[in-house]
Scaffold this motif. Structure first.
Motif, mmCIF file in Angstrom:
data_model
loop_
_atom_site.group_PDB
_atom_site.id
_atom_site.type_symbol
_atom_site.label_atom_id
_atom_site.label_comp_id
_atom_site.label_asym_id
_atom_site.label_seq_id
_atom_site.Cartn_x
_atom_site.Cartn_y
_atom_site.Cartn_z
ATOM 1 N N GLN A 195 0.892 -1.082 0.001
ATOM 2 C CA GLN A 195 -0.023 0.310 0.025
ATOM 3 C C GLN A 195 0.918 1.200 0.181
ATOM 4 O O GLN A 195 2.031 1.287 0.477
ATOM 5 C CB GLN A 195 -0.916 -0.099 1.276
ATOM 6 N N VAL A 196 0.341 2.150 -0.453
ATOM 7 C CA VAL A 196 0.955 3.560 -0.355
ATOM 8 C C VAL A 196 0.144 4.636 0.321
ATOM 9 O O VAL A 196 -0.963 4.786 -0.381
ATOM 10 C CB VAL A 196 1.560 4.047 -1.939
ATOM 11 N N TYR A 197 0.558 5.154 1.237
ATOM 12 C CA TYR A 197 -0.045 6.209 2.033
ATOM 13 C C TYR A 197 0.627 7.740 1.695
ATOM 14 O O TYR A 197 1.686 7.621 1.089
ATOM 15 C CB TYR A 197 -0.301 5.971 3.582
ATOM 16 N N PHE A 198 -0.168 8.820 2.120
ATOM 17 C CA PHE A 198 0.635 9.969 1.836
ATOM 18 C C PHE A 198 0.277 10.741 3.252
ATOM 19 O O PHE A 198 -0.467 10.701 3.767
ATOM 20 C CB PHE A 198 -0.034 10.923 0.821
ATOM 21 N N MET A 199 1.535 11.781 3.472
ATOM 22 C CA MET A 199 1.510 12.346 4.759
ATOM 23 C C MET A 199 0.732 13.601 4.317
ATOM 24 O O MET A 199 1.126 14.357 3.299
ATOM 25 C CB MET A 199 2.796 12.767 5.023
ATOM 26 N N CYS A 200 -0.426 14.080 4.979
ATOM 27 C CA CYS A 200 -1.163 15.330 4.788
ATOM 28 C C CYS A 200 -0.651 16.358 5.618
ATOM 29 O O CYS A 200 -0.678 16.542 7.025
ATOM 30 C CB CYS A 200 -2.473 15.112 5.334
ATOM 31 N N ASP A 201 0.644 16.966 5.070
ATOM 32 C CA ASP A 201 1.355 17.999 5.580
ATOM 33 C C ASP A 201 0.965 19.305 5.254
ATOM 34 O O ASP A 201 1.294 20.084 5.994
ATOM 35 C CB ASP A 201 3.009 17.808 4.955
ATOM 36 N N LEU A 202 0.433 19.649 4.306
ATOM 37 C CA LEU A 202 0.153 21.036 3.743
ATOM 38 C C LEU A 202 -1.690 21.236 3.793
ATOM 39 O O LEU A 202 -2.211 20.299 3.409
ATOM 40 C CB LEU A 202 0.598 21.054 2.160
ATOM 41 N N PRO A 203 -1.972 22.456 3.913
ATOM 42 C CA PRO A 203 -3.330 22.978 3.657
ATOM 43 C C PRO A 203 -4.041 22.251 2.487
ATOM 44 O O PRO A 203 -5.194 21.777 2.407
ATOM 45 C CB PRO A 203 -3.229 24.337 3.759
ATOM 46 N N ALA A 204 -3.342 22.351 1.278
ATOM 47 C CA ALA A 204 -3.795 21.781 -0.090
ATOM 48 C C ALA A 204 -4.122 20.303 0.226
ATOM 49 O O ALA A 204 -5.251 19.887 -0.292
ATOM 50 C CB ALA A 204 -2.796 22.121 -1.072
#
Length: 297
Positions: A195-204
């Motif tokens: 699986q591949v997740y992403f870090m929600c780092d940014l307002p976008a």
């Protein structure tokens, strides 16, 4: 991830492993660690970023570092083997504790601010980070090394179902590009449980979470990072004493991200700071949204 518990005091708090010492814990403790950050492990086993990352025109010291690495591949392989062995043992502890989908969440390096000697930038906080870093020639080798570690880990553990967590996905193009980059190194999303997740780092990321989630299997909301970019604050600047962690704009974005993840039934974990843990406002906010799994940074 989220559950049905409504009391924060009953919530299961996951930690972050950033050194090999943190991986060498009993099974019961290992079950409480939900994210493993590769950059910290690199430092402990002696894999030096600066020796792998070099601008197009290296200076004498950088060239010497590169030559040292090339001439001492056996030492590098020994460190990689040590790191893979530690991750493999840690994965077995997770399996013994009943954690299987995914067994591990491995956060790639790329969000940390590097030394100016590696690649000088006018504003590193907003410079080459995440996918933009992986695409830059100076960082190609260190990204390839991380992919090699993940591949070797899956090989020695029999295609262990794990999640790669990618930081700093700025655009949909970044989201698509990172899958291409991983595939170039033999890491295909969906193959044998990868699986591949992403870090929600940014307002976008938070505001357009539904769109970003289209490219990924889940996300980790980094609330300290989200707060810094929302309110343009540097946590290391002692002259800025704003309580950014419980600002309404930050909580609104995190709430939206949670809502979007629930709408598409994809896991979302909140990465919080000690300030959030101690904030009565944030505790109420977490209780009201039935958040039962947190990453403690």
């Amino acid at each position: 991830m989220e559950g049905s518990q409504t009391q924060l005091t009953q919530a299961e708090t996951w930690g972050i492993a950033s050194t090999c010492a943190q991986l060498n814990v009993p099974t019961a403790e290992a079950a409480k660690i939900g994210l493993v950050a590769l950059e910290g492990l690199f430092q402990e086993v002696g894999i030096d970023f600066t020796a792998f990352c070099c601008p197009d025109t290296p200076n004498a010291q950088q060239q010497a570092d590169l030559n040292r690495i090339k001439n001492n591949q056996s030492a590098t392989e020994e460190r990689v083997d040590r790191l893979v062995a530690a991750l493999s043992d840690f994965a077995q502890k997770h399996i013994a504790a009943g954690i299987t989908q995914p067994v591990l969440q491995l956060k790639l390096s790329g969000a940390e601010i590097m030394e100016p000697s590696v690649l000088a930038e006018d504003n590193p906080m907003m410079g080459l980070r995440g996918v933009s870093r992986y695409l830059h020639p100076a960082w190609r080798e260190i990204f390839a090394l991380q992919c090699r570690i993940v591949k070797r880990l899956r090989h020695v553990t029999g295609d262990l179902p794990l999640a790669i967590v990618v930081p700093f996905i700025r655009t949909y193009s970044d989201a698509a590009s990172v899958h291409d980059l991983l595939a170039e190194h033999g890491l295909f999303r969906g193959k044998s449980g990868l699986q591949v997740y992403f870090m929600c780092d940014l307002p976008a990321n938070a505001l357009m979470a539904d769109k970003f989630l289209h490219y990924f299997d889940g996300m980790v909301v980094d609330m300290p990072q989200l707060a810094s970019f929302t309110l343009a604050t540097d946590p290391d600047n002692q002259a800025l004493d704003y309580a950014v962690h419980d600002h309404d704009a930050v909580l609104f974005q995190a709430q939206h991200a949670l809502k979007m993840s629930r709408a598409v039934s994809k896991p979302c974990t909140l990465l919080i700071s000690e300030s959030v843990r101690q904030s009565a406002k944030c505790q109420r906010w977490l209780q009201e949204r039935d958040v039962s799994r947190l990453l403690q940074g």
